[in-house]
Motif scaffolding. Structure first.
Motif, short mmCIF file in Angstrom:
data_model
loop_
_atom_site.label_atom_id
_atom_site.label_comp_id
_atom_site.label_asym_id
_atom_site.label_seq_id
_atom_site.Cartn_x
_atom_site.Cartn_y
_atom_site.Cartn_z
N PHE A 1 8.69 -39.69 -15.39
CA PHE A 1 7.52 -40.43 -15.88
C PHE A 1 6.27 -39.55 -15.81
O PHE A 1 5.30 -39.86 -15.12
CB PHE A 1 7.32 -41.71 -15.06
N PRO A 2 6.28 -38.41 -16.53
CA PRO A 2 5.11 -37.52 -16.51
C PRO A 2 3.87 -38.20 -17.06
O PRO A 2 3.93 -38.93 -18.05
CB PRO A 2 5.55 -36.35 -17.41
N GLY A 3 2.76 -37.98 -16.38
CA GLY A 3 1.50 -38.56 -16.83
C GLY A 3 1.20 -39.93 -16.27
O GLY A 3 0.06 -40.41 -16.35
N VAL A 4 2.20 -40.60 -15.69
CA VAL A 4 1.97 -41.91 -15.09
C VAL A 4 1.26 -41.72 -13.75
O VAL A 4 1.60 -40.83 -12.97
CB VAL A 4 3.30 -42.66 -14.90
N GLU A 5 0.27 -42.58 -13.46
CA GLU A 5 -0.47 -42.46 -12.21
C GLU A 5 0.40 -42.92 -11.05
O GLU A 5 0.95 -44.02 -11.05
CB GLU A 5 -1.74 -43.29 -12.25
N ILE A 6 0.53 -42.05 -10.04
CA ILE A 6 1.39 -42.33 -8.89
C ILE A 6 0.54 -42.41 -7.62
O ILE A 6 -0.31 -41.56 -7.37
CB ILE A 6 2.45 -41.22 -8.72
N ALA A 7 0.78 -43.46 -6.83
CA ALA A 7 0.17 -43.58 -5.50
C ALA A 7 1.28 -43.33 -4.48
O ALA A 7 2.30 -44.01 -4.49
CB ALA A 7 -0.44 -44.95 -5.30
N ARG A 8 1.08 -42.34 -3.60
CA ARG A 8 2.10 -41.96 -2.63
C ARG A 8 1.75 -42.46 -1.24
O ARG A 8 0.59 -42.37 -0.82
CB ARG A 8 2.29 -40.43 -2.63
N TYR A 9 2.78 -42.94 -0.53
CA TYR A 9 2.58 -43.57 0.78
C TYR A 9 3.43 -42.90 1.84
O TYR A 9 4.49 -42.35 1.55
CB TYR A 9 2.93 -45.06 0.69
N ASP A 10 2.96 -43.01 3.09
CA ASP A 10 3.70 -42.42 4.20
C ASP A 10 4.84 -43.31 4.67
O ASP A 10 5.74 -42.86 5.38
CB ASP A 10 2.77 -42.11 5.37
N SER A 11 4.83 -44.59 4.28
CA SER A 11 5.90 -45.50 4.69
C SER A 11 6.12 -46.57 3.64
O SER A 11 5.21 -46.90 2.86
CB SER A 11 5.56 -46.17 6.03
N ALA A 12 7.33 -47.12 3.62
CA ALA A 12 7.65 -48.20 2.69
C ALA A 12 6.83 -49.45 3.00
O ALA A 12 6.46 -50.21 2.09
CB ALA A 12 9.14 -48.52 2.75
N GLU A 13 6.52 -49.68 4.27
CA GLU A 13 5.76 -50.86 4.66
C GLU A 13 4.36 -50.82 4.06
O GLU A 13 3.87 -51.83 3.52
CB GLU A 13 5.67 -50.95 6.19
N ASN A 14 3.69 -49.67 4.13
CA ASN A 14 2.35 -49.55 3.53
C ASN A 14 2.40 -49.67 2.01
O ASN A 14 1.49 -50.22 1.40
CB ASN A 14 1.71 -48.23 3.95
N LEU A 15 3.47 -49.16 1.44
CA LEU A 15 3.67 -49.28 0.00
C LEU A 15 3.75 -50.75 -0.41
O LEU A 15 3.07 -51.19 -1.36
CB LEU A 15 4.94 -48.54 -0.39
N LEU A 16 4.56 -51.53 0.30
CA LEU A 16 4.72 -52.95 -0.04
C LEU A 16 3.45 -53.75 0.24
O LEU A 16 3.13 -54.68 -0.51
CB LEU A 16 5.90 -53.53 0.74
#
Length: 262
Positions: free
Chosen positions: A153-168
């Motif tokens: 998915f090139p060009g799609v904005e990605i937010a990266r997280y240190d844990s799955a809990e923070n992601l959810l």
């Protein structure tokens, strides 16, 4: 005579030599695979698997908690001896470390709020980059999911997280529009709980070997081939005698083994 008697007594003493032990790298924040409960006790599917391996190998397993992206560097620098923390077998990782036989399947799925109308895939399950234009996709950093999202998915904005809990948490707070997650974890730990009632998987289950590899396994250094043999023998005996199935059923009603091992 007295000298040899003393040596014999020391040899029989439980304190004569240190018990064999392995330092096991784990994330410790990834339920139901590895996590601390309210009392601080380390629990989870992978903790149970590692402890059972320790019994069969007559080895004490000492768990070392760290961030997921620090696990392989810690293994290579000999801060830990093995990694048992949802580590997928990939070609990229195999360039620097070795793996046991797999003990869990490695897949991913997109997760979004019900009725959001998002379409990450076109007909035929090909990535629909245009369909995510202006959307933010969350993912745990340095994972196979991260690699897949970046590559497909090139060009799609990605937010990266240190844990799955923070992601959810950010998904529920609507700071991101959708997330790429491990379905085995999220099914039990989010969708089946009150906070997940308004969310659903969208699109197919993703298992492309290029990104997700051949399953999840114990990671170890390339030079430790004897140890690899012991771990493989221990895992195989667990598959054969039903103890792996018993551990599996503590967490899920379905098998998490890769298809090749079912």
């Amino acid at each position: 005579m007295k000298k040899w008697l003393l040596i014999a007594m020391l040899a029989l003493s439980p304190f004569a030599v240190s018990a064999r032990e392995l330092k096991v790298g784990v994330q410790c924040t990834y339920p139901p695979f590895n996590f601390r409960d309210a009392s601080g006790t380390l629990k989870g599917f992978e903790i149970d698997i590692a402890r059972e391996l320790g019994k069969r190998m007559k080895t004490e397993m000492n768990f070392v908690c760290m961030s997921f992206d620090g696990l392989i560097p810690a293994l290579l620098s000999k801060k830990v001896d093995i990694v048992a923390s949802s580590l997928s077998i990939t070609e990229l990782r195999k360039k620097s470390i070795d793996f046991s036989i797999p003990y869990r399947a490695s897949t991913a799925r997109f997760l979004a709020k019900k009725g959001a109308g998002l379409q990450p895939f076109k007909d035929g399950h090909t990535p629909n980059v245009a369909g995510l234009k202006g959307k933010v996709v969350g993912v745990q950093r340095s994972t196979t999911n991260d690699n897949y999202l970046t590559g497909e998915f090139p060009g799609v904005e990605i937010a990266r997280y240190d844990s799955a809990e923070n992601l959810l948490l950010d998904l529920v707070a609507q700071r991101i529009d959708l997330a790429l997650v491990g379905p085995i974890k999220v099914e039990m730990d989010f969708l089946n709980k009150p906070e997940g009632k308004d969310y659903e998987f969208i699109g197919p289950e993703l298992d492309a070997a290029k990104y997700f590899g051949d399953g999840v396994a114990v990671g170890l250094r390339k030079e430790d081939q004897a140890l690899r043999g012991e771990i493989n023998a221990g895992l195989q005996s667990m598959f054969d005698d039903g103890s792996f199935k018993a551990i599996n059923q503590r967490y899920w009603s379905f098998s998490v083994l890769p298809a090749v091992w079912k």
